[in-house]
Scaffold this motif. Sequence first.
Motif, mmCIF file in Angstrom:
data_model
loop_
_atom_site.group_PDB
_atom_site.id
_atom_site.type_symbol
_atom_site.label_atom_id
_atom_site.label_comp_id
_atom_site.label_asym_id
_atom_site.label_seq_id
_atom_site.Cartn_x
_atom_site.Cartn_y
_atom_site.Cartn_z
ATOM 1 N N UNK A 1 5.872 -7.775 -7.524
ATOM 2 C CA UNK A 1 4.841 -8.592 -8.127
ATOM 3 C C UNK A 1 3.589 -8.772 -7.286
ATOM 4 N N UNK A 2 3.338 -7.859 -6.376
ATOM 5 C CA UNK A 2 2.125 -7.935 -5.555
ATOM 6 C C UNK A 2 0.930 -7.530 -6.411
ATOM 7 N N UNK A 3 -0.225 -8.176 -6.181
ATOM 8 C CA UNK A 3 -1.433 -7.847 -6.934
ATOM 9 C C UNK A 3 -1.889 -6.426 -6.627
ATOM 10 N N UNK A 4 -2.571 -5.810 -7.585
ATOM 11 C CA UNK A 4 -2.994 -4.417 -7.458
ATOM 12 C C UNK A 4 -3.913 -4.202 -6.254
ATOM 13 N N UNK A 5 -4.799 -5.152 -5.982
ATOM 14 C CA UNK A 5 -5.699 -4.977 -4.832
ATOM 15 C C UNK A 5 -4.918 -4.985 -3.521
ATOM 16 N N UNK B 1 -1.807 -3.965 -3.147
ATOM 17 C CA UNK B 1 -1.064 -2.708 -3.082
ATOM 18 C C UNK B 1 -1.967 -1.582 -2.602
ATOM 19 N N UNK B 2 -3.161 -1.525 -3.147
ATOM 20 C CA UNK B 2 -4.096 -0.462 -2.759
ATOM 21 C C UNK B 2 -4.459 -0.601 -1.290
ATOM 22 N N UNK B 3 -4.697 -1.816 -0.826
ATOM 23 C CA UNK B 3 -5.050 -2.034 0.578
ATOM 24 C C UNK B 3 -3.915 -1.597 1.497
ATOM 25 N N UNK B 4 -2.674 -1.917 1.155
ATOM 26 C CA UNK B 4 -1.534 -1.519 1.982
ATOM 27 C C UNK B 4 -1.331 -0.009 1.973
ATOM 28 N N UNK B 5 -1.586 0.636 0.849
ATOM 29 C CA UNK B 5 -1.388 2.084 0.768
ATOM 30 C C UNK B 5 -2.487 2.847 1.509
ATOM 31 N N UNK B 6 -3.705 2.336 1.492
ATOM 32 C CA UNK B 6 -4.818 3.031 2.124
ATOM 33 C C UNK B 6 -4.839 2.807 3.637
ATOM 34 N N UNK B 7 -4.493 1.621 4.087
ATOM 35 C CA UNK B 7 -4.636 1.277 5.490
ATOM 36 C C UNK B 7 -3.302 0.883 6.123
ATOM 37 N N UNK B 8 -2.376 1.822 6.316
ATOM 38 C CA UNK B 8 -1.077 1.454 6.869
ATOM 39 C C UNK B 8 -1.080 1.250 8.381
ATOM 40 N N UNK B 9 -2.154 1.643 9.062
ATOM 41 C CA UNK B 9 -2.167 1.585 10.519
ATOM 42 C C UNK B 9 -2.922 0.368 11.059
ATOM 43 N N UNK B 10 -3.159 -0.655 10.249
ATOM 44 C CA UNK B 10 -3.999 -1.768 10.675
ATOM 45 C C UNK B 10 -3.346 -2.644 11.743
ATOM 46 N N UNK B 11 -2.053 -2.518 11.977
ATOM 47 C CA UNK B 11 -1.378 -3.342 12.973
ATOM 48 C C UNK B 11 -1.097 -2.582 14.266
ATOM 49 N N UNK C 1 4.912 12.708 2.260
ATOM 50 C CA UNK C 1 3.927 11.635 2.357
ATOM 51 C C UNK C 1 3.607 11.065 0.979
ATOM 52 N N UNK C 2 3.437 11.934 0.010
ATOM 53 C CA UNK C 2 3.136 11.482 -1.347
ATOM 54 C C UNK C 2 4.319 10.717 -1.936
ATOM 55 N N UNK C 3 5.534 11.231 -1.721
ATOM 56 C CA UNK C 3 6.721 10.572 -2.260
ATOM 57 C C UNK C 3 6.916 9.190 -1.638
ATOM 58 N N UNK C 4 6.701 9.076 -0.329
ATOM 59 C CA UNK C 4 6.870 7.763 0.302
ATOM 60 C C UNK C 4 5.776 6.784 -0.138
ATOM 61 N N UNK C 5 4.564 7.278 -0.353
ATOM 62 C CA UNK C 5 3.496 6.403 -0.849
ATOM 63 C C UNK C 5 3.818 5.902 -2.248
ATOM 64 N N UNK C 6 4.312 6.780 -3.096
ATOM 65 C CA UNK C 6 4.699 6.369 -4.455
ATOM 66 C C UNK C 6 5.834 5.350 -4.405
ATOM 67 N N UNK C 7 6.782 5.542 -3.497
ATOM 68 C CA UNK C 7 7.871 4.579 -3.346
ATOM 69 C C UNK C 7 7.351 3.223 -2.905
ATOM 70 N N UNK C 8 6.446 3.192 -1.954
ATOM 71 C CA UNK C 8 5.878 1.926 -1.480
ATOM 72 C C UNK C 8 5.135 1.211 -2.601
ATOM 73 N N UNK C 9 4.326 1.958 -3.344
ATOM 74 C CA UNK C 9 3.553 1.358 -4.434
ATOM 75 C C UNK C 9 4.479 0.826 -5.521
ATOM 76 N N UNK C 10 5.504 1.591 -5.866
ATOM 77 C CA UNK C 10 6.415 1.134 -6.928
ATOM 78 C C UNK C 10 7.211 -0.096 -6.495
ATOM 79 N N UNK C 11 7.631 -0.153 -5.235
ATOM 80 C CA UNK C 11 8.340 -1.343 -4.762
ATOM 81 C C UNK C 11 7.432 -2.569 -4.750
ATOM 82 N N UNK C 12 6.170 -2.373 -4.361
ATOM 83 C CA UNK C 12 5.227 -3.488 -4.397
ATOM 84 C C UNK C 12 4.994 -3.972 -5.824
ATOM 85 N N UNK C 13 4.928 -3.053 -6.770
ATOM 86 C CA UNK C 13 4.768 -3.447 -8.173
ATOM 87 C C UNK C 13 5.972 -4.236 -8.659
ATOM 88 N N UNK C 14 7.166 -3.806 -8.264
ATOM 89 C CA UNK C 14 8.376 -4.514 -8.668
ATOM 90 C C UNK C 14 8.446 -5.913 -8.060
#
Length: 78
Positions: free
Chosen positions: A26-30, A32-42, A11-24
């Motif tokens: 160019x997604x804004x930090x806010x 990225x945090x919203x997507x990482x914290x709330x993945x079940x919103x859909x 779980x930690x490794x996949x979260x780090x992968x998602x965050x790093x891909x979002x950074x690459x």
Amino acid sequence: MKIFFVTCLLAIASTILIISLDLLMGVHASGIIWKAINPFRVMEPAEYIIILLFIMFYFINTFGAYLKKKKEKENPSN
């Protein structure tokens, strides 16, 4: 305990992968945090029930295996 550790590690490794891909990308930090914290919103309500059942099944199986192992230690049979 090993299963729990491996699950947390994945779980930690996949979260780090998602965050790093979002950074690459160019997604804004806010964002990225919203997507990482709330993945079940859909998810639909029925999907919430199914995921809850899967989680309960995992913990019941793990607890049952623990009790079985504990019982075997208390009553060793030859």
